[in-house]
Structures are given as C-alpha cells and as structure tokens.
Design a protein around this motif. Structure first.
Motif, PDB file in Angstrom:
ATOM      1  N   ILE A  13       0.881  -1.167   0.000  1.00 24.32           N
ATOM      2  CA  ILE A  13       0.000   0.000   0.000  1.00 24.32           C
ATOM      3  C   ILE A  13       0.920   1.218   0.000  1.00 24.32           C
ATOM      4  O   ILE A  13       1.823   1.314   0.819  1.00 24.32           O
ATOM      5  N   VAL A  14       0.699   2.126  -0.947  1.00 25.89           N
ATOM      6  CA  VAL A  14       1.497   3.350  -1.006  1.00 25.89           C
ATOM      7  C   VAL A  14       0.539   4.523  -0.831  1.00 25.89           C
ATOM      8  O   VAL A  14      -0.464   4.620  -1.540  1.00 25.89           O
ATOM      9  N   ILE A  15       0.857   5.377   0.131  1.00 28.33           N
ATOM     10  CA  ILE A  15       0.013   6.543   0.398  1.00 28.33           C
ATOM     11  C   ILE A  15       0.679   7.774  -0.202  1.00 28.33           C
ATOM     12  O   ILE A  15       1.836   8.073   0.091  1.00 28.33           O
ATOM     13  N   ALA A  16      -0.056   8.453  -1.066  1.00 31.91           N
ATOM     14  CA  ALA A  16       0.400   9.722  -1.638  1.00 31.91           C
ATOM     15  C   ALA A  16      -0.340  10.832  -0.899  1.00 31.91           C
ATOM     16  O   ALA A  16      -1.544  11.009  -1.089  1.00 31.91           O
ATOM     17  N   ARG A  17       0.370  11.512  -0.015  1.00 32.12           N
ATOM     18  CA  ARG A  17      -0.238  12.603   0.758  1.00 32.12           C
ATOM     19  C   ARG A  17      -0.008  13.908   0.008  1.00 32.12           C
ATOM     20  O   ARG A  17       1.128  14.390  -0.076  1.00 32.12           O
ATOM     21  N   ILE A  18      -1.084  14.459  -0.517  1.00 33.40           N
ATOM     22  CA  ILE A  18      -1.008  15.681  -1.314  1.00 33.40           C
ATOM     23  C   ILE A  18      -0.874  16.876  -0.367  1.00 33.40           C
ATOM     24  O   ILE A  18      -1.674  17.032   0.561  1.00 33.40           O
ATOM     25  N   ASN A  19       0.136  17.691  -0.606  1.00 32.89           N
ATOM     26  CA  ASN A  19       0.382  18.867   0.228  1.00 32.89           C
ATOM     27  C   ASN A  19      -0.512  20.043  -0.183  1.00 32.89           C
ATOM     28  O   ASN A  19      -0.918  20.126  -1.349  1.00 32.89           O
ATOM     29  N   PRO A  20      -0.781  20.949   0.757  1.00 31.51           N
ATOM     30  CA  PRO A  20      -1.701  22.071   0.481  1.00 31.51           C
ATOM     31  C   PRO A  20      -1.024  23.212  -0.273  1.00 31.51           C
ATOM     32  O   PRO A  20      -0.949  24.332   0.206  1.00 31.51           O
ATOM     33  N   ILE A  21      -0.526  22.885  -1.454  1.00 29.54           N
ATOM     34  CA  ILE A  21       0.122  23.905  -2.288  1.00 29.54           C
ATOM     35  C   ILE A  21      -0.462  23.829  -3.693  1.00 29.54           C
ATOM     36  O   ILE A  21      -1.025  22.812  -4.075  1.00 29.54           O
ATOM     37  N   GLU A  22      -0.320  24.923  -4.413  1.00 33.52           N
ATOM     38  CA  GLU A  22      -0.627  24.882  -5.836  1.00 33.52           C
ATOM     39  C   GLU A  22       0.698  24.552  -6.519  1.00 33.52           C
ATOM     40  O   GLU A  22       1.625  25.355  -6.504  1.00 33.52           O
ATOM     41  N   PRO A  23       0.816  23.333  -7.080  1.00 38.43           N
ATOM     42  CA  PRO A  23       2.124  22.905  -7.571  1.00 38.43           C
ATOM     43  C   PRO A  23       2.573  23.675  -8.808  1.00 38.43           C
ATOM     44  O   PRO A  23       1.777  24.003  -9.680  1.00 38.43           O
ATOM     45  N   SER A  24       3.875  23.929  -8.845  1.00 37.13           N
ATOM     46  CA  SER A  24       4.469  24.502 -10.057  1.00 37.13           C
ATOM     47  C   SER A  24       4.455  23.392 -11.113  1.00 37.13           C
ATOM     48  O   SER A  24       4.200  22.227 -10.820  1.00 37.13           O
ATOM     49  N   GLU A  25       4.789  23.764 -12.325  1.00 37.64           N
ATOM     50  CA  GLU A  25       4.859  22.773 -13.406  1.00 37.64           C
ATOM     51  C   GLU A  25       5.885  21.696 -13.058  1.00 37.64           C
ATOM     52  O   GLU A  25       5.648  20.508 -13.249  1.00 37.64           O
ATOM     53  N   VAL A  48      -3.139   4.849  -2.329  1.00 32.78           N
ATOM     54  CA  VAL A  48      -4.055   5.637  -1.507  1.00 32.78           C
ATOM     55  C   VAL A  48      -3.672   7.104  -1.662  1.00 32.78           C
ATOM     56  O   VAL A  48      -2.539   7.486  -1.382  1.00 32.78           O
ATOM     57  N   PHE A  49      -4.614   7.895  -2.130  1.00 31.80           N
ATOM     58  CA  PHE A  49      -4.395   9.331  -2.289  1.00 31.80           C
ATOM     59  C   PHE A  49      -5.041  10.060  -1.120  1.00 31.80           C
ATOM     60  O   PHE A  49      -6.266  10.076  -1.010  1.00 31.80           O
ATOM     61  N   GLN A  50      -4.227  10.627  -0.246  1.00 30.79           N
ATOM     62  CA  GLN A  50      -4.727  11.427   0.875  1.00 30.79           C
ATOM     63  C   GLN A  50      -4.823  12.863   0.359  1.00 30.79           C
ATOM     64  O   GLN A  50      -3.826  13.555   0.229  1.00 30.79           O
ATOM     65  N   ILE A  51      -6.054  13.260   0.005  1.00 29.28           N
ATOM     66  CA  ILE A  51      -6.247  14.547  -0.662  1.00 29.28           C
ATOM     67  C   ILE A  51      -6.988  15.562   0.207  1.00 29.28           C
ATOM     68  O   ILE A  51      -7.413  16.604  -0.279  1.00 29.28           O
ATOM     69  N   SER A  52      -7.108  15.271   1.498  1.00 31.38           N
ATOM     70  CA  SER A  52      -7.856  16.163   2.391  1.00 31.38           C
ATOM     71  C   SER A  52      -7.313  17.588   2.408  1.00 31.38           C
ATOM     72  O   SER A  52      -8.072  18.542   2.564  1.00 31.38           O
ATOM     73  N   ILE A  86      -8.803   9.523  -0.069  1.00 26.50           N
ATOM     74  CA  ILE A  86      -9.185   9.912   1.285  1.00 26.50           C
ATOM     75  C   ILE A  86      -9.468  11.406   1.284  1.00 26.50           C
ATOM     76  O   ILE A  86      -8.621  12.203   0.872  1.00 26.50           O
ATOM     77  N   ASN A  87     -10.663  11.765   1.738  1.00 23.60           N
ATOM     78  CA  ASN A  87     -10.989  13.172   1.904  1.00 23.60           C
ATOM     79  C   ASN A  87     -11.874  13.307   3.128  1.00 23.60           C
ATOM     80  O   ASN A  87     -12.925  12.679   3.208  1.00 23.60           O
ATOM     81  N   THR A  88     -11.448  14.116   4.075  1.00 21.25           N
ATOM     82  CA  THR A  88     -12.164  14.248   5.336  1.00 21.25           C
ATOM     83  C   THR A  88     -13.277  15.298   5.284  1.00 21.25           C
ATOM     84  O   THR A  88     -14.048  15.408   6.221  1.00 21.25           O
ATOM     85  N   SER A  89     -13.378  16.043   4.205  1.00 23.38           N
ATOM     86  CA  SER A  89     -14.408  17.079   4.081  1.00 23.38           C
ATOM     87  C   SER A  89     -15.568  16.576   3.230  1.00 23.38           C
ATOM     88  O   SER A  89     -15.363  16.058   2.137  1.00 23.38           O
ATOM     89  N   PHE A  90     -16.785  16.769   3.728  1.00 22.00           N
ATOM     90  CA  PHE A  90     -17.962  16.210   3.072  1.00 22.00           C
ATOM     91  C   PHE A  90     -18.166  16.721   1.652  1.00 22.00           C
ATOM     92  O   PHE A  90     -18.343  15.929   0.722  1.00 22.00           O
ATOM     93  N   LEU A  91     -18.152  18.037   1.446  1.00 25.94           N
ATOM     94  CA  LEU A  91     -18.455  18.571   0.117  1.00 25.94           C
ATOM     95  C   LEU A  91     -17.425  18.144  -0.926  1.00 25.94           C
ATOM     96  O   LEU A  91     -17.803  17.593  -1.975  1.00 25.94           O
ATOM     97  N   PRO A  92     -16.108  18.316  -0.670  1.00 23.45           N
ATOM     98  CA  PRO A  92     -15.150  17.826  -1.668  1.00 23.45           C
ATOM     99  C   PRO A  92     -15.242  16.316  -1.898  1.00 23.45           C
ATOM    100  O   PRO A  92     -15.060  15.846  -3.015  1.00 23.45           O
TER     101      PRO A  92
END
Length: 131
Positions: A13-25, A48-52, A86-92
C-alpha cells in the motif's frame, strides 16, 4: 516542498499525501514521475491518495492526471488491485465521488473519510486478489 509525499510504510500500500500547495509545473511533473515509478514497481498493491489538504487543481493539471491514467491503464490493471481516495471534508468528498462516477479509474476504487479506513479497504482488496 513536493506536491505529494509518498509513504511506503504499509507497502504494497502506497500513500500519496497531497500537500496544500498549488504545484508549479516542475513539482507536478515530478509528482507524475513518482506515480509512474510506483505504478511500475507495485505488485498487487493499492495506491491511496490522501487529498484532504489538497488545493483544487487548475484544469490543465487535471487533464494531465486524466492523460496519465489513460497512458498507464494497463500497468495499473496489472500491478494494482485498487485505488483509494481519502478526503475528510464532506463537500469535496461528494464532488470527488461524482467525478469518479463519470471518469472511473481502471481498477476498483473507493472514497473514504479517513486514512485508517482507506488502509483497511486496501488490505481487504489485496487479500481478495490472487498474487
């Protein structure tokens, strides 16, 4: 800072935790390269994409993700038994579920509200698939 940090603690299982940034190219291309390496090296695993904490991506980057999935469909089918978001917010989370109904990943998938639920789902998927 990288766009995503990869966690191999529960491998395959590999978890990709997305950071709260707008990524550059450059950051985004590095992320896609990391995903490619994981997809090619994974054996009966789950991504597993942790996108919260993720920021909403601009359309050109969302298109790149779609193209990446199309290009890597066979590798994903061969090496992965599932993808979990994975997203902890209901609307997203609700919006994501709608997007995935239209643009289904090439492997079984789910959307969960916590990382522990996602890891449990991943373990179930791996247990049910022949090695």
């Amino acid at each position: 800072m990288k766009y995503a940090d990869l966690d191999f603690t529960y491998e395959p299982i590999v978890i990709a935790r997305i950071n709260p940034i707008e990524p550059s190219e450059q950051q985004f291309e590095a992320y896609l390269q990391d995903l490619t390496k994981v997809a090619k090296e994974m054996k009966n695993g789950v991504l597993v994409f942790q996108i919260s904490n993720a920021k909403f991506l601009p359309s050109e980057k969302r298109i790149k993700i779609g193209n990446w999935i199309k290009t890597h469909t066979e590798i994903m089918k061969k090496n992965m038994c599932g993808v979990c978001y994975i997203n902890t917010s209901f609307l997203p989370m609700t919006i994501l579920k709608g997007i995935l109904l239209v643009n289904k990943p090439p492997v079984p998938y789910t959307v969960m509200g916590s990382e522990s639920e996602g890891i449990a789902w991943a373990k179930e998927r791996m247990a049910g698939r022949p090695h």
